[in-house]
Design an enzyme around this catalytic site. Structure first.
Site, PDB file in Angstrom:
ATOM      1  CG  ASP A  48      10.558 -66.909  38.412  1.00  0.00           C
ATOM      2  OD1 ASP A  48      10.265 -67.549  39.445  1.00  0.00           O
ATOM      3  OD2 ASP A  48      10.499 -67.391  37.273  1.00  0.00           O
ATOM      4  CB  THR A  49      10.635 -60.102  39.228  1.00  0.00           C
ATOM      5  OG1 THR A  49      10.541 -60.378  37.837  1.00  0.00           O
ATOM      6  CG2 THR A  49      11.253 -58.725  39.433  1.00  0.00           C
ATOM      7  CB  VAL A  50       9.310 -61.195  44.268  1.00  0.00           C
ATOM      8  CG1 VAL A  50       9.399 -61.082  45.788  1.00  0.00           C
ATOM      9  CG2 VAL A  50       8.264 -60.226  43.738  1.00  0.00           C
ATOM     10  CB  THR A  51      12.777 -65.322  43.673  1.00  0.00           C
ATOM     11  OG1 THR A  51      11.476 -65.846  43.935  1.00  0.00           O
ATOM     12  CG2 THR A  51      13.821 -66.272  44.228  1.00  0.00           C
ATOM     13  CG  ASP A  88       9.348 -65.974  46.396  1.00  0.00           C
ATOM     14  OD1 ASP A  88       8.792 -66.582  47.322  1.00  0.00           O
ATOM     15  OD2 ASP A  88      10.559 -66.090  46.146  1.00  0.00           O
ATOM     16  N   GLY A  89       6.382 -66.751  47.283  1.00  0.00           N
ATOM     17  CA  GLY A  89       5.579 -67.961  47.445  1.00  0.00           C
ATOM     18  C   GLY A  89       4.089 -67.651  47.448  1.00  0.00           C
ATOM     19  CB  SER A  99       6.591 -74.314  38.269  1.00  0.00           C
ATOM     20  OG  SER A  99       7.480 -73.254  38.605  1.00  0.00           O
ATOM     21  CG  ASP A 106      11.885 -70.189  45.685  1.00  0.00           C
ATOM     22  OD1 ASP A 106      12.150 -69.069  45.210  1.00  0.00           O
ATOM     23  OD2 ASP A 106      10.743 -70.533  46.018  1.00  0.00           O
ATOM     24  CG  ASP A 110      16.621 -70.668  49.579  1.00  0.00           C
ATOM     25  OD1 ASP A 110      16.266 -69.472  49.485  1.00  0.00           O
ATOM     26  OD2 ASP A 110      15.823 -71.609  49.747  1.00  0.00           O
TER      27      ASP A 110
END
Length: 249
Positions: A48-51, A88-89, A99, A106, A110
């Site tokens: 989530d942080t990377v996203t 992140d994926g 999840s 995401d 987006d």
């Protein structure tokens, strides 16, 4: 930015060509990015942080560089942060954390990233670009992209498959726009005439998005009619069975 190879829990219905591209692209990027994703996991960084950081980078690249007419460098920054969506994926798969929340985050971010790209272009044409028509086209690309995404999400929320591959979906919109932006930016490096690629690309995206929106609306209308007819038939059959079982021989 949220391509199918990096989705965390979302299903996709690509065409054959897209499926083949995704197959080979997934294998390549998995090999390249898996070590980096594993490194981030060891450092305690969450998917989530990377996203969030990736989206922030895309937004910054679009809203800082594009309004100044720096299309080349803006696209370079955006492209670098686009890879965060693949990371992140990859991290989520390594952690086994696919999840609903990841898919929701995401998808939501987006939309934010898409808005920033076309919003940055609209700001340029409203200011230094001095072209109200292209400003309006950029805003239309922004709005139509959101509505196209909403039609699918809304159709699926009421139980319809929305089984249609539109003419210009999200991947096509972004690839066409970003490639055109990056190449148009080469005009500042002395490449003549290339700046016209971006206006052409924006018109293509605008028309393609409109066609895609119509395709999805028509598909949802047809699927809804079929679902309603099926439900009516089932209700009629149930009523007939109830009457038959309650009848005196």
């Amino acid at each position: 930015m949220g391509q199918p190879v990096a989705s965390r829990g979302r299903a996709a219905t690509p065409t054959l060509g897209k499926a083949m591209l995704n197959k080979y692209a997934r294998a390549f990027f998995t090999r390249v990015l898996t070590p980096f994703a594993a490194f981030l996991i060891r450092r305690g960084v969450s998917p989530d942080t990377v996203t969030l950081l990736g989206t922030a980078g895309v937004v910054a690249g679009a809203l800082v560089f594009y309004p100044m007419g720096e299309f080349f460098w803006g696209t370079v920054v955006i492209t670098l942060f686009v890879f965060s969506d693949l990371v992140d994926g990859n991290m989520a798969r390594q952690l086994g954390r696919s999840s609903r929340w990841g898919a929701f985050l995401d998808s939501t971010l987006d939309r934010v990233a898409d808005s920033a790209v076309f919003g940055g272009l609209a700001l340029w044409y409203a200011g230094g670009g001095d072209n109200i028509a292209l400003c309006a086209v950029s805003i239309f690309c922004l709005a139509s992209g959101q509505v196209v995404s909403y039609t699918k999400a809304r159709g699926e929320s009421i139980g319809l498959p929305v089984a249609v591959n539109g003419l210009v979906e999200r991947a096509e919109r972004l690839v066409i726009s970003l490639v055109a932006c990056g190449l148009s930016g080469l005009h500042k490096f002395g490449v003549p005439g290339i700046q016209w690629l971006l206006p052409i690309a924006l018109w293509i995206v605008a028309v393609g998005s409109l066609v895609t929106l119509i395709q999805r609306v028509v598909t949802v209308r047809r699927e809804a009619a079929e679902a309603d007819a099926t439900a009516a038939e089932e209700t009629t059959e149930q009523t007939t069975e109830q009457h038959s079982s309650g009848a005196t021989p």
